[in-house]
Design a protein around this motif. Structure first.
Motif, mmCIF file in Angstrom:
data_model
loop_
_atom_site.group_PDB
_atom_site.id
_atom_site.type_symbol
_atom_site.label_atom_id
_atom_site.label_comp_id
_atom_site.label_asym_id
_atom_site.label_seq_id
_atom_site.Cartn_x
_atom_site.Cartn_y
_atom_site.Cartn_z
ATOM 1 N N PHE A 191 -57.156 6.241 13.187
ATOM 2 C CA PHE A 191 -57.204 5.349 14.341
ATOM 3 C C PHE A 191 -56.998 6.113 15.644
ATOM 4 C CE2 PHE A 191 -54.640 2.932 17.427
ATOM 5 C CZ PHE A 191 -55.607 2.025 17.834
ATOM 6 N N ALA A 192 -56.012 7.012 15.665
ATOM 7 C CA ALA A 192 -55.762 7.785 16.884
ATOM 8 C C ALA A 192 -56.977 8.631 17.268
ATOM 9 C CB ALA A 192 -54.531 8.668 16.689
ATOM 10 N N SER A 193 -57.679 9.167 16.280
ATOM 11 C CA SER A 193 -58.874 9.981 16.559
ATOM 12 C C SER A 193 -59.998 9.125 17.131
ATOM 13 C CB SER A 193 -59.328 10.678 15.277
ATOM 14 O OG SER A 193 -58.286 11.453 14.717
ATOM 15 N N ILE A 194 -60.192 7.931 16.562
ATOM 16 C CA ILE A 194 -61.202 7.016 17.094
ATOM 17 C C ILE A 194 -60.889 6.664 18.535
ATOM 18 C CG2 ILE A 194 -62.206 4.712 16.868
ATOM 19 C CD1 ILE A 194 -61.604 4.898 13.852
ATOM 20 N N ALA A 195 -59.644 6.290 18.797
ATOM 21 C CA ALA A 195 -59.250 5.919 20.157
ATOM 22 C C ALA A 195 -59.415 7.086 21.116
ATOM 23 C CB ALA A 195 -57.802 5.423 20.162
ATOM 24 N N ALA A 196 -59.140 8.296 20.656
ATOM 25 C CA ALA A 196 -59.274 9.462 21.530
ATOM 26 C C ALA A 196 -60.715 9.652 21.985
ATOM 27 C CB ALA A 196 -58.770 10.709 20.805
ATOM 28 N N PHE A 197 -61.651 9.579 21.051
ATOM 29 C CA PHE A 197 -63.059 9.762 21.419
ATOM 30 C C PHE A 197 -63.547 8.644 22.344
ATOM 31 C CE2 PHE A 197 -63.870 12.613 17.615
ATOM 32 C CZ PHE A 197 -64.240 13.703 18.383
ATOM 33 N N LEU A 198 -63.302 7.394 21.957
ATOM 34 C CA LEU A 198 -63.834 6.280 22.742
ATOM 35 C C LEU A 198 -63.197 6.198 24.124
ATOM 36 C CD1 LEU A 198 -64.160 3.424 20.084
ATOM 37 C CD2 LEU A 198 -65.953 4.868 21.029
ATOM 38 N N SER A 249 -61.884 0.168 19.069
ATOM 39 C CA SER A 249 -61.333 1.181 18.155
ATOM 40 C C SER A 249 -60.661 0.519 16.961
ATOM 41 C CB SER A 249 -60.338 2.070 18.901
ATOM 42 O OG SER A 249 -60.934 2.736 19.984
ATOM 43 N N ILE A 250 -59.883 -0.519 17.230
ATOM 44 C CA ILE A 250 -59.201 -1.228 16.139
ATOM 45 C C ILE A 250 -60.223 -1.873 15.200
ATOM 46 C CG2 ILE A 250 -57.693 -3.180 15.610
ATOM 47 C CD1 ILE A 250 -56.206 -2.572 18.229
ATOM 48 N N ALA A 251 -61.246 -2.496 15.781
ATOM 49 C CA ALA A 251 -62.258 -3.158 14.954
ATOM 50 C C ALA A 251 -63.002 -2.149 14.080
ATOM 51 C CB ALA A 251 -63.238 -3.919 15.849
ATOM 52 N N TRP A 252 -63.387 -1.028 14.660
ATOM 53 C CA TRP A 252 -64.116 -0.004 13.892
ATOM 54 C C TRP A 252 -63.220 0.601 12.819
ATOM 55 C CZ3 TRP A 252 -69.013 1.128 13.280
ATOM 56 C CH2 TRP A 252 -69.376 2.337 12.700
ATOM 57 N N TRP A 253 -61.958 0.831 13.163
ATOM 58 C CA TRP A 253 -61.006 1.409 12.215
ATOM 59 C C TRP A 253 -60.788 0.473 11.032
ATOM 60 C CZ3 TRP A 253 -55.582 -0.196 11.897
ATOM 61 C CH2 TRP A 253 -54.812 0.616 11.058
ATOM 62 N N LEU A 254 -60.563 -0.795 11.313
ATOM 63 C CA LEU A 254 -60.320 -1.752 10.225
ATOM 64 C C LEU A 254 -61.567 -1.950 9.371
ATOM 65 C CD1 LEU A 254 -58.183 -4.480 12.037
ATOM 66 C CD2 LEU A 254 -57.403 -2.791 10.364
ATOM 67 N N GLY A 255 -62.726 -2.059 10.026
ATOM 68 C CA GLY A 255 -63.957 -2.249 9.264
ATOM 69 C C GLY A 255 -64.228 -1.094 8.318
#
Length: 812
Positions: free
Chosen positions: A194-201, A240-246
């Motif tokens: 999740f932290a990596s997704i949030a970092a990029f976006l 980010s949360i939606a992509w991470w959970l999906g």
């Protein structure tokens, strides 16, 4: 593997010999890859055991990299091994190394590199003698010697009485069943993902902000930009949360499917990073392109191919560095950035709540009591991007507006009605305020009214006289929340587009520039949503029926005792040119979804074909408007109402310029329809004198008996409606997208028109144009050289009015 036996003794089959070795190997593997606290205790026990030690002789991809760095007993990851043996016999060390590799790792389908000659050394203290043997040099003699050794080391299980025996019992149930693969040994680490997704976006937001901050500062203050950026950050964190959970759901599903469990961690991490990395890369490439090639505008296909290429690069990184290497990079480089943005997101959320920012919801206030004689209802219908030249009611050769032709039979039709700009935001603001763009200072999409100007509007004045004021729009930039005039309305509704674009284009209230969010800072997501809608649904996303359906419901729910002002704004015929099925191929030679980018034609498309599809969109819009007008007539409301049908701006297909906006003020862009129906009117009247959008506010106020305020730039058209001549005057249009709201106007394009001539000046280049717009509607003959006196006279009038408009800003 073969059994190991000696004469007179029972052979050690896998359930015996293999199990002993497997217990030890499982213990080390579990220590290295499972719960950190348990691992530390197990390793300490192994190391302190006086007869045991751990050697570094296995080179297994994906295993040694997963060695946790917190162990105090090993200086490098490569000191981890699955060798547990006696300390005093190096030959047996190598043999047991091969045995464990064969029994444990081969049984668990771990793919290892070709074994090499590996020096064996003690990880705790040096040995007096070291041996180098090839692990595959196995003989029956070596197996026999190991057998006796293993028989003497049956007490390994005391190191962890429950864990190894549990593993052993599970293994013995089915010797053919495989255990965890190398990818399973690497933890999923969902919070790191999740932290990596949030970092990029979220980092992509900083790129967009740096790219757009100069243009945003022309229309917004630093505080307003900060609020918009804060909303954008919250949107990206939500994404980010939606992509991470999906993706996590996908990984959990794979773990339940036989044969895919071993790949679930890899798949999950690939999905987690592919989209955010691609999004970040596209933003970075766009910023580089803007600096190096500012005139190059890539199309949707180029952006799609770039995104796919970045996804391939991301996947190649996984294969090159391995999953553990990617996780290490994310843990060291990306996770801190991601968590900083998360903390910042919480802080910004509190600031936005204090500031009053919240998601916009349609609202309809209650009716208010009305005393006195009831004035007529007012229904204003604006049709987006509708030019008069393509309407059969204005003499066009294609039958594009049969319903409006019927309506014109009992209305006033203005032949030369001019839009005050070529873009939705400034023109609808001129209709609402009765002010020219250089007075209300709304120059482009995302601009809005400020301070006292937010109350100087037509609906606010009508509301003071007892009207119930409402607006329903399917164009976000024609809606009152976009202009910051919600306080003028008793009801406001937004007919969001269908599909993903409707979900994406939410409209937070309390901030001012939806354009900043959806077409600037987060434009990449908006483009993606629109692209997916076109690919998946292949339908026009802004149906006019939705707007009129909401208007009918609102009107029927109100008390007839209170007069109503209802403004409906429909999106068609605005691009994309994709009408519903009944209207396709009525004028165009083929059925095709068309959307123009950058005011340029696609290579396989002609301007005439594009215009034909635009005409089909007009036919569709005419049908929807006709149904609404028929309903007003059938319910008896038309006869007691003032009804206005007009547009916000036109559309261009000439002079090498397509659609609208931009620096031009050609006739196709600013010559729009105006039809006014008065209560009980039965005959048609045509008015040739020029009029403009700012005239609508004083006209409507005059018709209902309200005083006209002094701050309006327009004049009442009531004399023309009563058969009288309007006083001699000029009308104006202006394209000021390149100017700042906070500074005097010095760029852009201005136009002034009288009864015969149209004069245009481009302030940047001082280029001038002069046309006889009535006899030269295509504006092909520039008269600046043949009629210099006329050009100079109109130039002086225009520049004089411009100076007056700039005075309040010059004197600050």
């Amino acid at each position: 593997m073969p059994s190991i036996s000696e004469e007179g003794t029972e052979p050690l089959v896998p359930s015996k010999l293999d199990s002993v070795v497997k217990v030890c190997a499982c213990e080390v593997i579990a220590a290295a890859t499972q719960n950190a606290e348990q691992s530390a205790e197990t390793i300490q026990a192994l190391v302190k055991e006086p007869r045991l030690c751990i050697f570094a002789s296995l080179d297994i991809p994906g295993f040694v990299e997963s060695w946790p760095p917190w162990s105090p007993d090993f200086t490098t990851p490569h000191e981890l091994t699955a060798l547990i043996t006696r300390r005093d016999n190096t030959t047996r060390h190598c043999r047991l190394s091969f045995l464990i590799r064969q029994v444990f790792f081969d049984a668990t389908v771990v793919k290892v590199r070709q074994p090499r000659v590996t020096p064996i050394c003690n990880s705790r203290r040096s040995l007096d003698s070291r041996a180098t043997l090839h692990p595959f040099e196995t003989t029956e003699k070596h197996f026999k010697s190991i057998r006796s050794l293993l028989h003497r080391e049956r007490n390994f299980s005391h190191l962890n009485p429950q864990g190894p025996m549990h593993l052993l019992s599970e293994t013995e149930k089915d010797t053919t069943t495989t255990t965890s693969s190398s990818s399973d040994q690497i933890k999923l680490l969902p919070w790191l993902g999740f932290a990596s997704i949030a970092a990029f976006l979220c980092s992509s937001l900083e790129i967009s902000l740096l790219e757009c901050v100069d243009s945003l500062s022309m229309q917004m203050t630093p505080w307003e930009i900060a609020l918009e950026a804060g909303v954008a950050l919250i949107v990206l964190l939500g994404l980010s949360i939606a992509w991470w959970l999906g993706t996590l759901v996908v990984a959990k599903t794979l773990r339940m499917i036989p044969g895919t469990r071993r790949y679930s961690t890899w798949v999950c991490w690939c999905l987690w990073l592919a989209f955010p990395f691609s999004y970040f890369g596209l933003e970075l490439l766009a910023a580089i392109r803007l600096q190096m090639f500012p005139n190059w505008q890539p199309g949707a296909l180029s952006s799609l191919m770039s995104g796919l290429s970045l996804i391939v690069i991301c996947a190649a990184g996984f294969f090159r560095f391995g999953l553990s290497g990617v996780q290490k990079f994310c843990r060291i480089r990306l996770a801190p950035i991601g968590w900083i943005h998360v903390v910042l997101g919480f802080a910004i959320t509190l600031i936005l709540l204090v500031h009053g920012v919240h998601p916009f919801h349609d609202f309809a206030g209650p009716a208010r009591p009305f005393a006195g004689s009831r004035p007529p209802d007012i229904y204003v219908i604006t049709i987006d991007a509708l030019r008069a030249q393509d309407m059969s009611v204005y003499g066009y050769d294609r039958p594009t507006t049969p319903n409006l032709q019927r309506f014109a039979q009992h209305s006033f039709t203005f032949e030369n009605f001019i839009a005050n700009s070529n873009l939705t935001a400034p023109t609808t603001t001129s209709i609402e305020t009765g002010k020219l763009p250089w007075s209300h200072r709304v120059f482009e999409l995302g601009s809005f009214l400020r301070n006292s100007a937010q109350q100087e509007t037509l609906p606010a004045l009508l509301r003071q006289r007892g009207y119930y004021t409402a607006m329903i729009s399917s164009n976000v930039f024609a809606s009152p929340f976009s202009r910051s005039t919600l306080a003028s309305y008793d009801a406001a509704e937004y007919a969001a587009p269908l599909g993903l674009a409707g979900v994406w284009m939410s409209n937070p209230a309390g901030i001012n520039g939806q354009f900043t969010l959806f077409f600037s800072l987060l434009r990449r997501l908006g483009s993606l949503a629109s692209f997916l809608d076109r690919v998946i649904w292949r339908r026009y996303p802004y149906p006019a029926e939705t707007v009129f359906g909401q208007a009918r419901d609102l009107i029927e729910s109100r008390d007839d005792a209170q007069p109503m002002f209802v403004w409906t704004h429909i999106f068609p015929p605005h691009d994309p040119y994709w009408p519903p099925a009944p209207y396709r191929m009525r004028f165009a030679p083929r059925e095709r979804l068309v959307q123009v980018h950058g005011h340029r034609l696609a290579p396989d498309l002609t301007a005439s074909e594009l215009r034909a599809q635009y005409d089909e969109m007009i036919l569709y819009a005419d049908h929807a408007v006709g149904d609404y007008l028929d309903w007003l007539e059938q319910t008896g409301r038309l006869d007691r109402a003032i009804v206005i049908v007009t547009s916000d701006h036109g559309e261009s297909f000439e002079h090498g310029f397509l659609l609208h906006g931009g620096p031009h003020l050609y006739s196709g862009l600013i010559h729009i329809p105006l039809m006014i129906h008065l209560p009980g009117q039965q005959q048609r009247e045509i008015i040739a004198q020029p009029a403009e959008q700012v005239d609508l506010l004083p006209t409507l106020l005059d018709l209902v008996g309200a005083p006209v305020p002094g701050w309006t730039d327009g004049g009442s058209l009531r004399p023309a409606l009563e058969g009288k001549s309007l006083p001699q005057r000029q009308v104006f249009s202006m394209a000021l997208e390149t100017d700042s709201t906070f500074r005097p106007i010095s760029k852009g394009t201005l136009a002034i028109m009288d009864d015969d001539f149209k004069y245009v000046i481009h302030l940047d280049t001082q280029e001038q144009e002069l046309y006889r717009y009535k006899t030269d509607p295509s504006e092909e003959i520039n008269l600046t050289k043949s009629d210099p006196d006329v050009a100079q006279r109109m130039h002086d009038l225009l520049i004089s009015d411009l100076r007056k408009a700039n005075e309040p800003l010059v004197t600050r």
